[in-house]
Design a protein around this motif. Structure first.
Motif, PDB file in Angstrom:
ATOM      1  N   LEU A 185       3.000  51.994  52.414  1.00  0.00           N
ATOM      2  CA  LEU A 185       4.431  51.740  52.568  1.00  0.00           C
ATOM      3  C   LEU A 185       5.262  52.516  51.555  1.00  0.00           C
ATOM      4  O   LEU A 185       6.306  53.078  51.897  1.00  0.00           O
ATOM      5  CB  LEU A 185       4.709  50.240  52.446  1.00  0.00           C
ATOM      6  CG  LEU A 185       6.184  49.817  52.481  1.00  0.00           C
ATOM      7  CD1 LEU A 185       6.862  50.306  53.749  1.00  0.00           C
ATOM      8  CD2 LEU A 185       6.299  48.298  52.365  1.00  0.00           C
ATOM      9  N   HIS A 186       4.832  52.539  50.299  1.00  0.00           N
ATOM     10  CA  HIS A 186       5.658  53.196  49.281  1.00  0.00           C
ATOM     11  C   HIS A 186       5.723  54.704  49.517  1.00  0.00           C
ATOM     12  O   HIS A 186       6.768  55.326  49.293  1.00  0.00           O
ATOM     13  CB  HIS A 186       5.129  52.868  47.890  1.00  0.00           C
ATOM     14  CG  HIS A 186       5.296  51.420  47.526  1.00  0.00           C
ATOM     15  ND1 HIS A 186       6.538  50.871  47.259  1.00  0.00           N
ATOM     16  CD2 HIS A 186       4.411  50.404  47.425  1.00  0.00           C
ATOM     17  CE1 HIS A 186       6.401  49.581  46.994  1.00  0.00           C
ATOM     18  NE2 HIS A 186       5.121  49.275  47.091  1.00  0.00           N
ATOM     19  N   ASP A 187       4.635  55.299  49.997  1.00  0.00           N
ATOM     20  CA  ASP A 187       4.684  56.718  50.364  1.00  0.00           C
ATOM     21  C   ASP A 187       5.626  56.922  51.536  1.00  0.00           C
ATOM     22  O   ASP A 187       6.392  57.893  51.580  1.00  0.00           O
ATOM     23  CB  ASP A 187       3.284  57.222  50.738  1.00  0.00           C
ATOM     24  CG  ASP A 187       2.339  57.270  49.558  1.00  0.00           C
ATOM     25  OD1 ASP A 187       2.815  57.211  48.403  1.00  0.00           O
ATOM     26  OD2 ASP A 187       1.117  57.356  49.782  1.00  0.00           O
ATOM     27  N   LEU A 188       5.565  56.012  52.486  1.00  0.00           N
ATOM     28  CA  LEU A 188       6.425  56.113  53.657  1.00  0.00           C
ATOM     29  C   LEU A 188       7.893  56.021  53.265  1.00  0.00           C
ATOM     30  O   LEU A 188       8.734  56.796  53.737  1.00  0.00           O
ATOM     31  CB  LEU A 188       6.066  54.991  54.643  1.00  0.00           C
ATOM     32  CG  LEU A 188       6.731  55.021  56.012  1.00  0.00           C
ATOM     33  CD1 LEU A 188       6.352  56.283  56.780  1.00  0.00           C
ATOM     34  CD2 LEU A 188       6.340  53.776  56.810  1.00  0.00           C
ATOM     35  N   MET A 189       8.206  55.089  52.361  1.00  0.00           N
ATOM     36  CA  MET A 189       9.602  54.903  51.952  1.00  0.00           C
ATOM     37  C   MET A 189      10.138  56.104  51.190  1.00  0.00           C
ATOM     38  O   MET A 189      11.343  56.368  51.197  1.00  0.00           O
ATOM     39  CB  MET A 189       9.725  53.639  51.101  1.00  0.00           C
ATOM     40  CG  MET A 189       9.402  52.357  51.840  1.00  0.00           C
ATOM     41  SD  MET A 189       9.689  50.873  50.859  1.00  0.00           S
ATOM     42  CE  MET A 189      11.487  50.793  50.897  1.00  0.00           C
ATOM     43  N   ALA A 190       9.258  56.843  50.530  1.00  0.00           N
ATOM     44  CA  ALA A 190       9.690  58.002  49.750  1.00  0.00           C
ATOM     45  C   ALA A 190       9.870  59.248  50.607  1.00  0.00           C
ATOM     46  O   ALA A 190      10.379  60.268  50.132  1.00  0.00           O
ATOM     47  CB  ALA A 190       8.679  58.289  48.645  1.00  0.00           C
ATOM     48  N   GLY A 244       8.704  42.518  47.721  1.00  0.00           N
ATOM     49  CA  GLY A 244       9.383  41.703  48.714  1.00  0.00           C
ATOM     50  C   GLY A 244      10.555  42.429  49.347  1.00  0.00           C
ATOM     51  O   GLY A 244      10.718  42.437  50.576  1.00  0.00           O
ATOM     52  N   GLU A 245      11.371  43.058  48.523  1.00  0.00           N
ATOM     53  CA  GLU A 245      12.530  43.775  49.050  1.00  0.00           C
ATOM     54  C   GLU A 245      12.104  45.003  49.850  1.00  0.00           C
ATOM     55  O   GLU A 245      12.738  45.340  50.854  1.00  0.00           O
ATOM     56  CB  GLU A 245      13.449  44.167  47.895  1.00  0.00           C
ATOM     57  CG  GLU A 245      14.145  42.963  47.256  1.00  0.00           C
ATOM     58  CD  GLU A 245      14.995  43.329  46.062  1.00  0.00           C
ATOM     59  OE1 GLU A 245      14.870  44.481  45.576  1.00  0.00           O
ATOM     60  OE2 GLU A 245      15.783  42.475  45.610  1.00  0.00           O
ATOM     61  N   ALA A 246      11.024  45.675  49.407  1.00  0.00           N
ATOM     62  CA  ALA A 246      10.528  46.844  50.151  1.00  0.00           C
ATOM     63  C   ALA A 246      10.067  46.444  51.549  1.00  0.00           C
ATOM     64  O   ALA A 246      10.342  47.135  52.538  1.00  0.00           O
ATOM     65  CB  ALA A 246       9.388  47.507  49.386  1.00  0.00           C
ATOM     66  N   LEU A 247       9.382  45.325  51.654  1.00  0.00           N
ATOM     67  CA  LEU A 247       8.887  44.868  52.953  1.00  0.00           C
ATOM     68  C   LEU A 247      10.032  44.460  53.875  1.00  0.00           C
ATOM     69  O   LEU A 247       9.999  44.714  55.079  1.00  0.00           O
ATOM     70  CB  LEU A 247       7.911  43.712  52.765  1.00  0.00           C
ATOM     71  CG  LEU A 247       6.522  44.132  52.265  1.00  0.00           C
ATOM     72  CD1 LEU A 247       5.807  42.966  51.618  1.00  0.00           C
ATOM     73  CD2 LEU A 247       5.700  44.692  53.429  1.00  0.00           C
ATOM     74  N   SER A 251       5.623  38.626  55.097  1.00  0.00           N
ATOM     75  CA  SER A 251       5.005  39.068  53.848  1.00  0.00           C
ATOM     76  C   SER A 251       6.062  39.295  52.771  1.00  0.00           C
ATOM     77  O   SER A 251       5.860  38.956  51.603  1.00  0.00           O
ATOM     78  CB  SER A 251       4.202  40.354  54.095  1.00  0.00           C
ATOM     79  OG  SER A 251       3.507  40.740  52.934  1.00  0.00           O
ATOM     80  N   GLY A 252       7.197  39.863  53.159  1.00  0.00           N
ATOM     81  CA  GLY A 252       8.260  40.100  52.199  1.00  0.00           C
ATOM     82  C   GLY A 252       8.780  38.821  51.575  1.00  0.00           C
ATOM     83  O   GLY A 252       8.984  38.742  50.348  1.00  0.00           O
ATOM     84  N   THR A 253       8.986  37.801  52.380  1.00  0.00           N
ATOM     85  CA  THR A 253       9.480  36.533  51.831  1.00  0.00           C
ATOM     86  C   THR A 253       8.424  35.845  50.974  1.00  0.00           C
ATOM     87  O   THR A 253       8.762  35.182  49.986  1.00  0.00           O
ATOM     88  CB  THR A 253       9.960  35.590  52.949  1.00  0.00           C
ATOM     89  OG1 THR A 253       8.927  35.433  53.925  1.00  0.00           O
ATOM     90  CG2 THR A 253      11.208  36.133  53.624  1.00  0.00           C
ATOM     91  N   ARG A 254       7.136  36.002  51.315  1.00  0.00           N
ATOM     92  CA  ARG A 254       6.082  35.451  50.449  1.00  0.00           C
ATOM     93  C   ARG A 254       6.101  36.121  49.077  1.00  0.00           C
ATOM     94  O   ARG A 254       5.941  35.463  48.046  1.00  0.00           O
ATOM     95  CB  ARG A 254       4.701  35.629  51.096  1.00  0.00           C
ATOM     96  CG  ARG A 254       4.384  34.631  52.185  1.00  0.00           C
ATOM     97  CD  ARG A 254       2.890  34.584  52.485  1.00  0.00           C
ATOM     98  NE  ARG A 254       2.355  35.879  52.859  1.00  0.00           N
ATOM     99  CZ  ARG A 254       2.351  36.342  54.108  1.00  0.00           C
ATOM    100  NH1 ARG A 254       2.850  35.617  55.092  1.00  0.00           N
ATOM    101  NH2 ARG A 254       1.825  37.532  54.381  1.00  0.00           N
ATOM    102  N   HIS A 255       6.288  37.425  49.057  1.00  0.00           N
ATOM    103  CA  HIS A 255       6.372  38.130  47.775  1.00  0.00           C
ATOM    104  C   HIS A 255       7.582  37.642  46.971  1.00  0.00           C
ATOM    105  O   HIS A 255       7.487  37.441  45.754  1.00  0.00           O
ATOM    106  CB  HIS A 255       6.463  39.634  48.012  1.00  0.00           C
ATOM    107  CG  HIS A 255       5.147  40.294  48.280  1.00  0.00           C
ATOM    108  ND1 HIS A 255       4.159  40.404  47.334  1.00  0.00           N
ATOM    109  CD2 HIS A 255       4.649  40.883  49.398  1.00  0.00           C
ATOM    110  CE1 HIS A 255       3.118  41.035  47.835  1.00  0.00           C
ATOM    111  NE2 HIS A 255       3.378  41.324  49.106  1.00  0.00           N
ATOM    112  N   LEU A 256       8.704  37.474  47.633  1.00  0.00           N
ATOM    113  CA  LEU A 256       9.886  36.975  46.932  1.00  0.00           C
ATOM    114  C   LEU A 256       9.628  35.579  46.386  1.00  0.00           C
ATOM    115  O   LEU A 256      10.032  35.260  45.254  1.00  0.00           O
ATOM    116  CB  LEU A 256      11.086  36.962  47.877  1.00  0.00           C
ATOM    117  CG  LEU A 256      11.624  38.326  48.319  1.00  0.00           C
ATOM    118  CD1 LEU A 256      12.742  38.152  49.331  1.00  0.00           C
ATOM    119  CD2 LEU A 256      12.123  39.143  47.126  1.00  0.00           C
TER     120      LEU A 256
END
Length: 306
Positions: A241-246, A296-299, A283-288
């Motif tokens: 995901l982080h590679d994708l976002m970049a 969480g915010e990235a997801l 998954s994002g809300t679980r991280h938050l």
């Protein structure tokens, strides 16, 4: 037989268990881990080699030798015991087809003895396009009819317990996204046409290189469920995901990835998009909820692309 457990368990394991809602239960398990390891090593007459670090987020993993000298992997799963029982049942049903082979199990101890793969080499070591092709091939092998009597929850049952977390921990600006995710879930579980055995946490990092005539890549670490293939593929869509976002044009690239996976595996792209959005939002809300704001915010941003 001497324990090989370090003074402290792997940090990844401690952090992950400490962020769980049942952390009071898992803290007791961590305290008793050295004694548990000793018991299982002695029971199976295993010679320990080393603890795998950083290892997993829900289990201690130890490289061992069996009495005949052959290599194996000992996995001690954190509570609840039902998770280890379900994992063992799925691996036994696959019987090495597309997944690591289960050698022995002690359900009461949460212990699984597995064939040893190349734990340091997952599909993430490959270029992304090649990794996705291999992942699709590995996933196809896993999707079989579950046994008549099994301990697996359905996708509907599993996701039903996430709805309160979604509503309680989504930031105000994500309320519309969460509402859409919950509506999609209701529709998807209501008209699912498949009831196959799923890996449950299928991603590139969960497929390891193998010296096996069965397949060059085998899945590990299932969190098995019964449901449709699109649910299983949804976690794979957001891999790296982080590679994708970049990268430039990430939303369009994500939609292309969905369409390619859906075509390769004969899955409805709309259902795959829906489950991808839902699983990313959940998954994002679980991280938050656990205090991991960055992931969480990235997801949630990823979910918004869909």
């Amino acid at each position: 037989m001497p324990s090989v457990l370090p003074l402290d368990p792997p940090r990844r394991l401690v952090r992950a268990l400490g962020s769980r809602p049942d952390s009071s239960l898992t803290s007791g398990w961590l305290t008793g881990l050295p004694a548990l390891l000793e018991r299982v090593l002695e029971h199976w007459e295993l010679a320990p080699e080393r603890v795998v670090s950083p290892g997993g987020r829900g289990s201690l993993v130890v490289l061992v030798r069996r009495p005949d000298g052959s290599p194996a992997v000992l996995k001690l799963a954190a509570p609840p015991a039902s998770a280890a029982v379900a994992e063992a049942a799925a691996l036994a049903h696959w019987n090495g087809w597309g997944a690591v082979r289960l050698l022995r199990t002690l359900p009461a101890e949460g212990a699984l003895l597995l064939e040893q793969l190349h734990g340091e080499v997952s599909l993430r070591s490959l270029p992304d396009a090649k990794a996705m092709l291999e992942a699709a091939s590995a996933a196809r092998r896993l999707w079989v009819t579950p046994p008549a009597e099994h301990p697996f929850r359905t996708v509907a049952e599993h996701t039903s317990v996430e709805t309160d977390t979604l509503r309680a921990h989504a930031p105000a600006e994500a309320h519309a996204l969460v509402d859409e995710a919950l509506e999609l879930r209701e529709t998807l579980v209501g008209d699912a046409a498949e009831a196959l055995l799923l890996h449950g946490d299928f991603r590139q990092g969960a497929v390891l290189a193998a010296d096996s005539e069965r397949a060059p890549w085998l899945a590990v670490g299932p969190e098995p469920l019964v449901g449709e293939r699109a649910y299983d593929l949804a976690r794979l869509v957001r891999d790296r995901l982080h590679d994708l976002m970049a990268s430039a044009g990430a939303p369009a690239a994500t939609r292309r990835r969905i369409n390619k996976l859906a075509e390769a595996l004969d899955v409805d792209p709309d259902r795959l998009r829906g489950w991808t959005l839902y699983r990313a939002a959940a998954s994002g809300t679980r991280h938050l909820a656990s205090g991991n704001r960055e992931d969480g915010e990235a997801l949630l941003e990823f979910a918004s692309w869909l």
